[in-house]
Design a protein around this motif. Structure first.
Motif, PDB file in Angstrom:
ATOM      1  N   SER A 171       0.859  -1.191   0.000  1.00  0.00           N
ATOM      2  CA  SER A 171       0.000   0.000   0.000  1.00  0.00           C
ATOM      3  C   SER A 171       0.891   1.236   0.000  1.00  0.00           C
ATOM      4  O   SER A 171       1.170   1.802   1.061  1.00  0.00           O
ATOM      5  CB  SER A 171      -0.930   0.001   1.224  1.00  0.00           C
TER       6      SER A 171
ATOM      7  N   CYS B 177       5.314  -2.966 -16.526  1.00  0.00           N
ATOM      8  CA  CYS B 177       5.253  -4.089 -15.583  1.00  0.00           C
ATOM      9  C   CYS B 177       6.422  -5.053 -15.785  1.00  0.00           C
ATOM     10  O   CYS B 177       6.838  -5.730 -14.842  1.00  0.00           O
ATOM     11  CB  CYS B 177       3.936  -4.843 -15.742  1.00  0.00           C
TER      12      CYS B 177
ATOM     13  N   TRP C 184       4.688  -5.009  -9.438  1.00  0.00           N
ATOM     14  CA  TRP C 184       3.737  -4.946  -8.325  1.00  0.00           C
ATOM     15  C   TRP C 184       3.149  -3.548  -8.157  1.00  0.00           C
ATOM     16  O   TRP C 184       1.951  -3.416  -7.870  1.00  0.00           O
ATOM     17  CB  TRP C 184       4.376  -5.413  -7.017  1.00  0.00           C
TER      18      TRP C 184
ATOM     19  N   ALA D   9       0.324  -2.694 -10.649  1.00  0.00           N
ATOM     20  CA  ALA D   9      -0.887  -3.457 -10.355  1.00  0.00           C
ATOM     21  C   ALA D   9      -1.639  -2.854  -9.171  1.00  0.00           C
ATOM     22  O   ALA D   9      -2.846  -2.579  -9.257  1.00  0.00           O
ATOM     23  CB  ALA D   9      -0.519  -4.916 -10.080  1.00  0.00           C
ATOM     24  N   ILE D  10      -0.934  -2.652  -8.067  1.00  0.00           N
ATOM     25  CA  ILE D  10      -1.568  -2.117  -6.858  1.00  0.00           C
ATOM     26  C   ILE D  10      -2.171  -0.744  -7.125  1.00  0.00           C
ATOM     27  O   ILE D  10      -3.316  -0.461  -6.734  1.00  0.00           O
ATOM     28  CB  ILE D  10      -0.534  -2.036  -5.715  1.00  0.00           C
TER      29      ILE D  10
ATOM     30  N   ILE E  52      -5.675  -3.539  -9.393  1.00  0.00           N
ATOM     31  CA  ILE E  52      -5.803  -4.915  -9.867  1.00  0.00           C
ATOM     32  C   ILE E  52      -4.828  -5.791  -9.082  1.00  0.00           C
ATOM     33  O   ILE E  52      -3.990  -5.285  -8.323  1.00  0.00           O
ATOM     34  CB  ILE E  52      -5.513  -5.028 -11.382  1.00  0.00           C
ATOM     35  N   SER E  53      -4.910  -7.085  -9.238  1.00  0.00           N
ATOM     36  CA  SER E  53      -4.021  -7.995  -8.523  1.00  0.00           C
ATOM     37  C   SER E  53      -2.979  -8.614  -9.450  1.00  0.00           C
ATOM     38  O   SER E  53      -1.782  -8.523  -9.191  1.00  0.00           O
ATOM     39  CB  SER E  53      -4.823  -9.096  -7.816  1.00  0.00           C
ATOM     40  N   ASP E  54      -3.426  -9.237 -10.536  1.00  0.00           N
ATOM     41  CA  ASP E  54      -2.515  -9.892 -11.481  1.00  0.00           C
ATOM     42  C   ASP E  54      -2.467  -9.082 -12.772  1.00  0.00           C
ATOM     43  O   ASP E  54      -3.448  -9.041 -13.526  1.00  0.00           O
ATOM     44  CB  ASP E  54      -3.000 -11.313 -11.760  1.00  0.00           C
TER      45      ASP E  54
ATOM     46  N   GLU F 201      -3.482 -10.865 -16.405  1.00  0.00           N
ATOM     47  CA  GLU F 201      -4.791 -11.320 -16.837  1.00  0.00           C
ATOM     48  C   GLU F 201      -5.329 -10.391 -17.923  1.00  0.00           C
ATOM     49  O   GLU F 201      -5.011  -9.195 -17.949  1.00  0.00           O
ATOM     50  CB  GLU F 201      -5.761 -11.338 -15.647  1.00  0.00           C
TER      51      GLU F 201
ATOM     52  N   SER G  87      -6.996  -7.312 -16.707  1.00  0.00           N
ATOM     53  CA  SER G  87      -6.035  -6.406 -16.077  1.00  0.00           C
ATOM     54  C   SER G  87      -5.235  -5.643 -17.124  1.00  0.00           C
ATOM     55  O   SER G  87      -4.992  -4.434 -16.982  1.00  0.00           O
ATOM     56  CB  SER G  87      -5.087  -7.197 -15.180  1.00  0.00           C
TER      57      SER G  87
END
Length: 572
Positions: free
Chosen positions: A223, A463, A471, A474-475, A479-481, A484, A487
């Motif tokens: 975060s 990325c 990371w 994404a954060i 999104i997480s991954d 995808e 994403s």
């Protein structure tokens, strides 16, 4: 005016209080050698220079004797008595040291050549300003005769403290890929260690107190917007202002970091409240300094000594001003939905609007080299702390997650339009500010030109090419991954390159060729796309410079950069 004049300032750092006064490090630029210099000074009844080599740093007083690090082919810890200073030990790079037992514990990094093949086996295999991670920062012990590794591996030890008996250190051992940090109990004799913290998060400074250890950071996982606090071994979580530490961005060519200082059993930390930073007594919740500006460094020993900056002066400590002839412009302050400042020459003068990086840093009420230079070049200078900025509460900082250049774009445009200025407007910023500049020009033709520095244009490719992009992007995109399909679609939608056909505004892209945070391919993509679409675009590449090119790059590159920016804005 020659930008060298604005870079010919001297900056104070690393104050260390002693019985008779304060030792400190004075830093300056040597344009003849195109390098940075520093020496140790002492402030008592007056100020005098103590070392003369120009490569001395990190003063420390042990048993009334001054120690410092002398740079060269290797760093050497020096002991300065009444006679000629004596070498204690040498190591490739000494980042921090403290007395322990018959010798010294220290954070060090070995220098390894870059001419051999490098094989990556982890996600984090490079880091901005360090390059490929052929070596890591480890904790070592010099026992008076030889040096041995206490804590080291494929991770970094980023801070430590000792009271002569107990030793604690913070390191990225638990999850080095995303630089999660934990506090460890260290046994020097057996070179063993035990993790003390639970959960996941950041530890940017650690200290030992009478009741245990304390650290500056959080346990909120990935975060980047999280507020940092001071967390104690007994579980207490205490804050300093709206943010413990200092997230204020500056261009003062000295890297000031987070720290905790213990004196008389009390813990002291910097604390930020909007654009100001002061020293706090953490457990008392009291502000020890009351500076309308930004405290950059400090020490506490029977009282506090602190280094600070305000809009008038780049560097002050007590009654000592190493730049007596320098007088910065005091901006007008406004709160128009968001907090912002204007260095105003004339309402008809051209205007340069700055956007800070992060996005979770902030502009402070302090001296900025570039702002003062452009003001002298005839521009009004405008800068703000919109949503996303740190120092206004965690919710305010988190507000742009998944919505980059959205709410903050609306806030900035509303702020600018409310000022009643008549001249042309230009937009610029670095890192996230460079991203914002690129993206804003896909949304509006309001600006006459833009300059995007160390910028982002394609969140998908970043990325795979940035040291933290896999990371961080994404954060920050919610999104997480990132790999995808949905994403990738979200990342593209948030990318300026996806909307490049809408850009009509002339744009200059400035980038360090060794930037690993926002790699230069980001600027290359946007430049080519702009040129193919008939937009007036320029790409300026600075060899040898990292993501820090505008703050701590090669000095002559920084001078050239300011000249180019002024000329571009004047031309448009």
């Amino acid at each position: 005016m020659d930008p060298k004049v604005f870079y010919s300032i001297k900056l104070i750092s690393n104050p260390v209080k002693s019985e008779d006064g304060t030792f400190f490090q004075l830093n300056w630029i040597d344009f003849t050698s195109n390098s940075y210099s520093s020496s140790i000074y002492f402030k008592g009844k007056d100020v005098k220079r103590v070392t003369w080599g120009g490569k001395e740093s990190q003063p420390l007083v042990k048993d009334g004797v001054l120690h410092y690090v002398k740079g060269g082919d290797k760093d050497t810890l020096m002991r300065s008595t009444l006679g000629e200073p004596e070498p204690v030990f040498s190591f490739d790079k000494i980042k921090k040291y403290l007395p322990y037992g018959k010798g010294f514990l220290f954070l060090g990094e070995e220098r390894k050549g870059n001419s051999t093949p490098f094989e990556a086996s982890s996600l984090k295999y490079k880091f901005d300003s360090r390059g490929l991670l052929r070596s890591r920062t480890s904790l070592y012990y010099f026992d008076g005769k030889e040096t041995r590794t206490i804590m080291g591996g494929n991770y970094d030890v980023n801070d430590f403290d000792t009271d002569g008996r107990r030793v604690v250190a913070s390191a990225t051992m638990s999850n080095d890929d995303v630089s999660f940090q934990d506090v460890f109990e260290v046994d020097v004799g057996s070179s063993s260690f035990t993790k003390l913290t639970k959960g996941e998060g950041a530890v940017t400074a650690v200290a030992l107190t009478k009741s245990g250890f304390a650290y500056l950071g959080h346990r909120k996982g990935l975060s980047p917007w999280a507020r940092k606090d001071v967390i104690f071994e007994d579980g207490r979580v205490l804050t300093c202002g709206k943010y413990c530490g200092n997230s204020v961005v500056n261009d003062l060519f000295v890297k000031y970091g987070d720290k905790l200082v213990v004196d008389g059993g009390k813990v002291y930390s910097l604390g930020q409240d909007g654009p100001t930073v002061n020293v706090y007594s953490v457990e008392d919740g009291e502000k020890v300094t009351d500076v309308k500006g930004v405290v950059l460094d400090f020490d506490v020993k029977d009282g506090v000594e602190y280094v600070y900056s305000d809009p008038r002066k780049p560097s002050l400590m007590g009654g000592y001003d190493p730049n007596e002839s320098v007088e910065g412009v005091i901006p007008d302050s406004f709160t128009k939905g968001i907090e912002g400042w204007v260095m105003k020459r004339d309402e008809k003068a051209p205007n340069v609007v700055f956007v800070h990086g992060g996005p979770h840093t902030a502009y402070g009420y302090m001296y900025y080299i570039e702002f003062n230079y452009l003001f002298q070049e005839g521009f009004n200078v405008i800068y703000t702390n919109p949503s996303g900025s740190q120092g206004y509460g965690e919710d305010f900082a988190r507000a742009v997650v998944g919505k980059w250049c959205d709410i903050d774009f609306s806030e900035l445009m509303s702020f600018v339009s409310s000022l009643g200025l008549k001249g042309k407007f230009h937009l610029t910023g670095g890192s996230y500010g460079g991203y914002f500049t690129n993206m804003a020009l896909t949304k509006t033709d309001f600006f006459s030109s833009g300059i995007a520095e160390r910028s982002i244009s394609n969140l998908v490719s970043m990325c795979g090419t940035s040291d933290i992009g896999f990371w961080f992007n994404a954060i920050e995109s919610g999104i997480s991954d990132p790999w995808e399909r949905e994403s990738i679609g979200k990342l593209l939608e948030m990318s300026p390159i996806y909307h490049v056909k809408k850009v009509k505004t002339p744009l200059m892209l400035i980038h360090g060729e060794e930037d690993m945070r926002c790699p230069i391919e980001q600027a290359e993509q946007f430049f080519i796309a702009l040129k193919m679409n008939g937009v007036d675009a320029r790409l300026v590449r600075y060899p040898g410079d990292s993501h820090e090119h505008a703050r701590r790059g090669k000095p002559l590159n920084m001078v050239d950069r300011l000249i180019r920016k002024s000329e571009w804005f004047k031309y448009h």
